[in-house]
Write a protein that holds these residues in place. Structure first.
Motif, PDB file in Angstrom:
ATOM      1  N   TYR A 171       0.801  -1.213   0.092  1.00  0.00           N
ATOM      2  CA  TYR A 171      -0.124   0.148   0.021  1.00  0.00           C
ATOM      3  C   TYR A 171       0.733   1.273   0.009  1.00  0.00           C
ATOM      4  CZ  TYR A 171      -3.092   3.757   1.529  1.00  0.00           C
ATOM      5  OH  TYR A 171      -3.789   5.049   1.353  1.00  0.00           O
ATOM      6  N   ASP A 188      -5.422   6.468   2.820  1.00  0.00           N
ATOM      7  CA  ASP A 188      -6.836   5.723   2.925  1.00  0.00           C
ATOM      8  C   ASP A 188      -6.850   5.175   4.514  1.00  0.00           C
ATOM      9  OD1 ASP A 188      -7.968   6.192   0.123  1.00  0.00           O
ATOM     10  OD2 ASP A 188      -6.181   4.864  -0.187  1.00  0.00           O
ATOM     11  N   THR A 189      -7.951   5.452   5.310  1.00  0.00           N
ATOM     12  CA  THR A 189      -7.790   5.005   6.489  1.00  0.00           C
ATOM     13  C   THR A 189      -8.755   3.996   6.919  1.00  0.00           C
ATOM     14  OG1 THR A 189      -9.051   7.009   7.066  1.00  0.00           O
ATOM     15  CG2 THR A 189      -6.719   7.170   7.490  1.00  0.00           C
ATOM     16  N   LEU A 190      -8.404   3.047   7.644  1.00  0.00           N
ATOM     17  CA  LEU A 190      -9.313   2.039   7.936  1.00  0.00           C
ATOM     18  C   LEU A 190      -9.737   2.333   9.502  1.00  0.00           C
ATOM     19  CD1 LEU A 190      -7.149  -1.026   6.369  1.00  0.00           C
ATOM     20  CD2 LEU A 190      -9.206   0.156   5.529  1.00  0.00           C
ATOM     21  N   ARG A 228     -13.017  11.326   5.103  1.00  0.00           N
ATOM     22  CA  ARG A 228     -13.856  10.168   5.017  1.00  0.00           C
ATOM     23  C   ARG A 228     -13.062   8.889   4.952  1.00  0.00           C
ATOM     24  NH1 ARG A 228     -15.892   7.705   0.223  1.00  0.00           N
ATOM     25  NH2 ARG A 228     -17.973   6.698   0.694  1.00  0.00           N
ATOM     26  N   ARG A 230     -11.731   5.049   4.480  1.00  0.00           N
ATOM     27  CA  ARG A 230     -11.595   4.031   3.322  1.00  0.00           C
ATOM     28  C   ARG A 230     -12.734   3.068   3.859  1.00  0.00           C
ATOM     29  NH1 ARG A 230     -12.958   2.302  -0.496  1.00  0.00           N
ATOM     30  NH2 ARG A 230     -12.130   1.277  -2.268  1.00  0.00           N
ATOM     31  N   ALA A 231     -12.629   2.402   4.861  1.00  0.00           N
ATOM     32  CA  ALA A 231     -13.648   1.616   5.400  1.00  0.00           C
ATOM     33  C   ALA A 231     -13.759   1.590   6.903  1.00  0.00           C
ATOM     34  CB  ALA A 231     -13.101   0.081   4.907  1.00  0.00           C
ATOM     35  N   LEU A 247      -5.275  -2.190   1.826  1.00  0.00           N
ATOM     36  CA  LEU A 247      -6.745  -1.740   1.592  1.00  0.00           C
ATOM     37  C   LEU A 247      -6.411  -0.188   2.337  1.00  0.00           C
ATOM     38  CD1 LEU A 247      -9.545  -3.964   2.163  1.00  0.00           C
ATOM     39  CD2 LEU A 247      -8.451  -3.347   0.056  1.00  0.00           C
ATOM     40  N   GLY A 248      -5.259  -0.116   3.172  1.00  0.00           N
ATOM     41  CA  GLY A 248      -4.980   1.444   3.829  1.00  0.00           C
ATOM     42  C   GLY A 248      -4.257   1.209   4.996  1.00  0.00           C
TER      43      GLY A 248
END
Length: 317
Positions: A171, A188-190, A228, A230-231, A247-248
């Motif tokens: 990533y 991108d933050t989880l 906002r 990412r998930a 994913l982040g």
């Protein structure tokens, strides 16, 4: 013969000087202890205590009765405790509660050594992220964090847990590594949603003492304003898997990411920053005579965590 719990309630109240102290020792409520003593008094036809709002004092008859049964009750306690042994070895079913991911990763690997040392004990281990009523549900012990400590329980700290920022190397490839917590907003933050409150937990980081050229602690704590996410997940283990999938970036407790960091599947972001998540504890009933199976489990866990330097591994400062 009077029920053993009536006699125990009387003796512990006499030794502790109050129904509240007896309740703490026995893992009961003060009302239950008082009721047991009242039933004993009714059966004997003898007032054992002089009660007031401020004190609990033995009557003359209560003092005589305590002297008569004290030694015999101690013998009974030892006999009951000895039931959980098989040819001198601890035995019986050992009911323990622990968090799902934490238990699988850090407690389950100990089972082989524990069973080799105590083959007559049968583990009945419950992997659950919900808090349990240790006494009411008949657990011998529990491992976790954040449990309110009611009367009748003892807590031994295993480690303080730090939360760190991580991401997969895949990533981060081609992305600028963050140098300050505010830089996390570019990634991108989880995020994690709190199960009790339903709120999405923000990120607040603390600088490692002495970081930044050794000129002091620098900034104390920094709250990161994040766009906002990412998930969003309500489970830290799921967040860890998402981070491994690339994913982040995520903030995760070290028990969930230690293996990934060691293997290189994850990398630390902002190595000079962390968040304190509190402690993980070993809980058990505060009885003077713990069953041998419980006592050896407590000793075994404390010994293994100490040998493996678990507390040191779970902290970055």
């Amino acid at each position: 013969m009077e029920p053993l719990n009536h006699l125990e309630s009387f003796v512990q109240s006499a030794e502790g000087g109050s129904f509240s102290e007896a309740a703490r020792r026995l893992g009961l409520t003060p009302a239950a202890v008082s009721k047991n003593v009242a039933r004993l008094e009714a059966r004997l036809g003898l007032r054992l205590f002089q009660r007031s709002t401020r004190s609990l004092k033995l009557t003359e008859g209560g003092e005589r009765f305590l002297a008569q049964i004290g030694g015999a009750l101690a013998t009974l306690r030892e006999a009951v405790a000895g039931v959980d042994t098989d040819d001198g070895q601890p035995s019986g079913t050992l009911k323990v509660s622990m968090g799902q991911a934490f238990g699988r990763e850090h407690v389950l690997p100990m089972m082989g050594g524990f069973l080799a040392r105590y083959p007559a004990i049968v583990p009945d281990w419950h992997f659950d992220n919900q808090q349990v009523d240790l006494v009411g549900e008949g657990f011998d012990a529990a491992i976790g964090g954040g449990i309110e400590l009611p009367a009748g329980l003892v807590a031994r700290e295993l480690a303080r847990i730090h939360v760190v920022a991580v991401a997969s190397p895949a990533y981060m490839e081609g992305r600028k590594p963050p140098r300050h917590p505010s830089d996390l907003a570019a990634l991108d933050t989880l995020m994690r949603r709190s199960s009790p409150t339903g709120r999405v937990r923000g990120w607040t980081l603390r600088r490692v003492r002495g970081a930044g050229g050794g000129t002091g602690t620098g900034e104390g704590e920094v709250s990161v304003e994040l766009p906002r996410p990412r998930a969003i997940f309500n489970d830290p283990e799921a967040i860890a898997h998402a981070a491994l999938m690339g994913l982040g970036a995520a903030m995760l407790p070290l028990p969930f990411v230690e293996r990934g960091l060691r293997s290189g599947e994850l990398m630390r972001l902002l190595p000079d920053w962390y968040q304190d998540a509190g402690a993980v504890w070993l809980y058990y009933p505060s009885k003077k005579l713990l069953p041998p199976k419980t006592r050896v489990f407590i000793d075994f866990v404390l010994e293994r965590f100490r040998e493996e330097r678990f507390a040191q591994r779970m902290q970055v400062a």
